[in-house]
Design an enzyme around this catalytic site. Structure first.
Site: not given
Lengths: 305, 305
Positions: B102, B178, B246
Site C-alpha cells: 500500500t 487502495k 501508516k
C-alpha cells in the site's frame, strides 16, 4: 373488524411519512385509531383511510390503550405529552405512551419518570427503517421500558414492527442504543462523502470505486446506501442533512455530559454543519459529498437530464 | 510440473504471512519460484516446500518472468527494486514487477516510470485479504498498469487471485483505489471503537450492541469484523494499530499534497496515533477501543482466562 367494540384503541401523534404508515399498520391490524398532525392534509388523508381525526394530542389520546408518538425530537415529544392539549392528562391510567423520536437517553428517562408518576406507562422505542417499512409494518424498534410498558404496547408493536429489540427494563436504554447507531451512521456518511469526493479529485471512475468498496473491507451500510445518490447526482432528500446535524449534536451533548471524547463523531458533525450552513440542510445527507467537492474544486456527477 | 523446463519462473520478494502464502500458490500452480526474505527461517520453510532460496532480490529475480513484491511500504519496495542487490537490474527485459504494498499513488507512478525506462513492466497491484486467502490463492488485487504489464503478470495473478480488479492503464490508479479503501477502513475502525466504548460508558450490554448494530444502518464491514475482538478482550494482533498509523498517514500526505481536506480521516488518525503512542502499536487495531476506555474510565470485557 375496526369497528368492533372490543378492538384496541390506539392514538398516533404525528402523521408524517413514518406516522402515516404506522397508523395504517394499526388500522390494518384492527385497531381503532385516532390521530392528529399540524398538517390538515395529512389528517384528511388519514381520515379517508378509515381513521378518526383528532384536533390535538389530548383529543387523540382520549381513551386510547396505546399512544404512539411519531415526532421529530425530544422537545416535540415533551410538548405532545405535557404541553397545552397534551396527551398525558387524557390517556387512561394504565395506558402506554410509545415514544419513537431519537433523543438523549437522559431526556427519555426524565419524560418517562414524569409520566409514570401519573400512573401511565412509557416505552422508549426509537425505530429504524424508512417510510416504506413503516407502511408495511416492518419497522425495527430499539425498545426499553418496564414489563408493564412492554405488555401494554405489545399488540401495537406487533402491528408496526418487523423486528423488536427488547433492550432493557427502563426508559433510556432504547435511546442509548439508537444514539450509538446514529454516531456510527453519521460518521459513515461523512467518511463515505470524504472518500468519494477524494476519489473524484484523483480522477478515479466513481462507479468503479462504488463497485470495489462495496466488495471490500472499507464498506459500510451507509456507503452502500447513500453513494448511489452521488453517482446519480440526485440530492433530493431521502434523509436530510439536518437529521444528522440534530443526531450527531445529541451525541456531542451526551458525550460532553459524560466527559467522554468523541473526536471522530465531532469531525463528522462539523461536516454536516458546513453542509447545512451552506444551504443544503434540507437536501439529502449525501450532500456532504457535494460540500467536499465544492471546497476542493472537484466535479461530481450531474443529475441525468 | 514445477521442474518442467517450460514452466514460468516467478520470484517472490518477502516471505511474511502474505508472501509465503502467495509463493505457495505460485508453486502449486506449477511455477518455478525463487524467493528471499530477511528472515532466514521463512526462507528455510519456503525451501522445504519446494521453492528455491535466494540471497537477495537480485538473485531471486534473475531470469524471472514475474517478480512479486510483498513488502510493507513504498520505501521497502523502492529498495527491493533499486537498492543494493535490487531486482531491477537482474529481471529480464519484458518481465513484470508486481508491487503489492500500500503506497501513495504518486510514488507508485514514480517507481513504475523508473522501471519502465529500463524495458521492464510494472503492475501496481495492492491487495486485500489476509494470510488465509493468500494461502488459498484467493486474494483480491486492485491493479492498474499497461496492457503489457497485465499480460505478463496474468499467469501469476491467476494463481494468486480470487478476484482481480483492472482499474486503469497506468500505475497509481490501483494505489489510489487502495487508499480510498484504507481511508474508509481506518475511519470505520476508529468510529467502531469510539461507539463501542461509549456504549460501555453508558452501561449497555456490548453483545446486544453488536447484535443490534450489525443488523442496522450503523453497520460497517470493520465494525462487524473487529468488534468481536473487544467483546472477547482479545487484542492479539490480527492487524496491528501501526498499519493504520501508516495508511491513514499516507492518506493525509496525499490529501495535503492535493489541497483536499480530510477532517474525518484526520481525527481517526489521531486516535491510531494515541493508541500507538500509548504502547499499543503492535497490538490489534481494535485496541483503539481500549484507548477510549482508558481515557474515559470505562471497563471493557477482559480476556477469558
Amino acid at each position: 373488524m375496526s369497528n368492533s367494540p372490543t378492538a384496541q384503541r390506539a392514538a398516533v401523534i404525528g402523521l408524517g411519512s413514518m406516522g402515516a404508515g404506522m397508523a395504517g399498520s394499526l388500522l390494518g391490524a384492527g385497531f381503532q385509531v385516532s390521530a392528529c398532525d399540524v398538517n390538515p392534509e395529512a389528517v384528511a388523508r388519514f381520515a379517508a383511510n378509515g381513521g378518526q381525526a383528532a384536533a390535538n394530542p389530548a383529543a387523540a389520546a382520549e381513551g386510547a390503550d396505546v399512544v404512539v408518538c411519531v415526532v421529530v425530537n425530544a422537545a416535540q415529544t415533551e410538548a405532545v405529552l405535557f404541553g397545552p392539549g397534551g396527551a398525558a392528562e387524557t390517556m387512561r391510567t394504565g395506558a402506554v405512551f410509545v415514544s419513537s423520536a431519537t433523543m438523549d437517553p437522559a431526556i427519555a428517562r426524565r419524560l418517562a419518570a414524569r409520566l409514570e408518576e401519573t400512573g401511565r406507562h412509557y416505552l422508549d422505542a426509537p425505530m429504524s427503517g424508512g417510510a416504506a417499512r413503516a407502511a408495511t409494518g416492518e419497522l425495527t424498534f430499539l425498545a426499553s421500558g418496564t414489563k408493564a410498558a412492554f405488555d401494554a404496547a405489545r399488540p401495537a408493536l406487533d402491528a408496526m414492527a418487523g423486528k423488536l429489540y427488547e433492550l432493557g427494563d427502563a426508559a433510556g436504554q432504547g435511546a442509548a442504543f439508537k444514539m450509538i447507531n446514529q454516531l456510527l451512521a453519521g460518521v459513515h456518511i461523512a467518511a463515505a462523502s470524504e472518500a468519494m469526493s477524494f476519489a473524484a479529485k484523483q480522477g478515479l471512475d466513481l462507479r468503479k470505486v462504488y463497485e470495489v468498496i462495496t466488495a471490500s473491507a472499507g464498506n459500510s451500510w451507509m456507503f452502500e446506501n447513500r453513494m448511489p445518490h452521488v453517482l446519480e447526482g440526485d440530492y433530493s432528500p431521502k434523509s436530510a442533512v439536518d437529521i444528522f446535524v440534530k443526531d450527531l449534536g445529541i451525541v456531542q451533548d451526551m458525550a460532553r455530559a459524560e466527559k467522554y471524547p468523541v473526536p471522530v463523531a465531532a469531525a463528522a458533525l462539523q461536516m454536516f454543519l458546513m453542509a447545512s450552513g451552506s444551504g443544503m440542510g434540507r437536501d439529502d445527507d449525501a450532500s456532504v459529498a457535494r460540500l467536499y467537492a465544492q471546497v476542493a474544486g472537484v466535479t461530481l456527477p450531474s443529475p441525468k437530464a
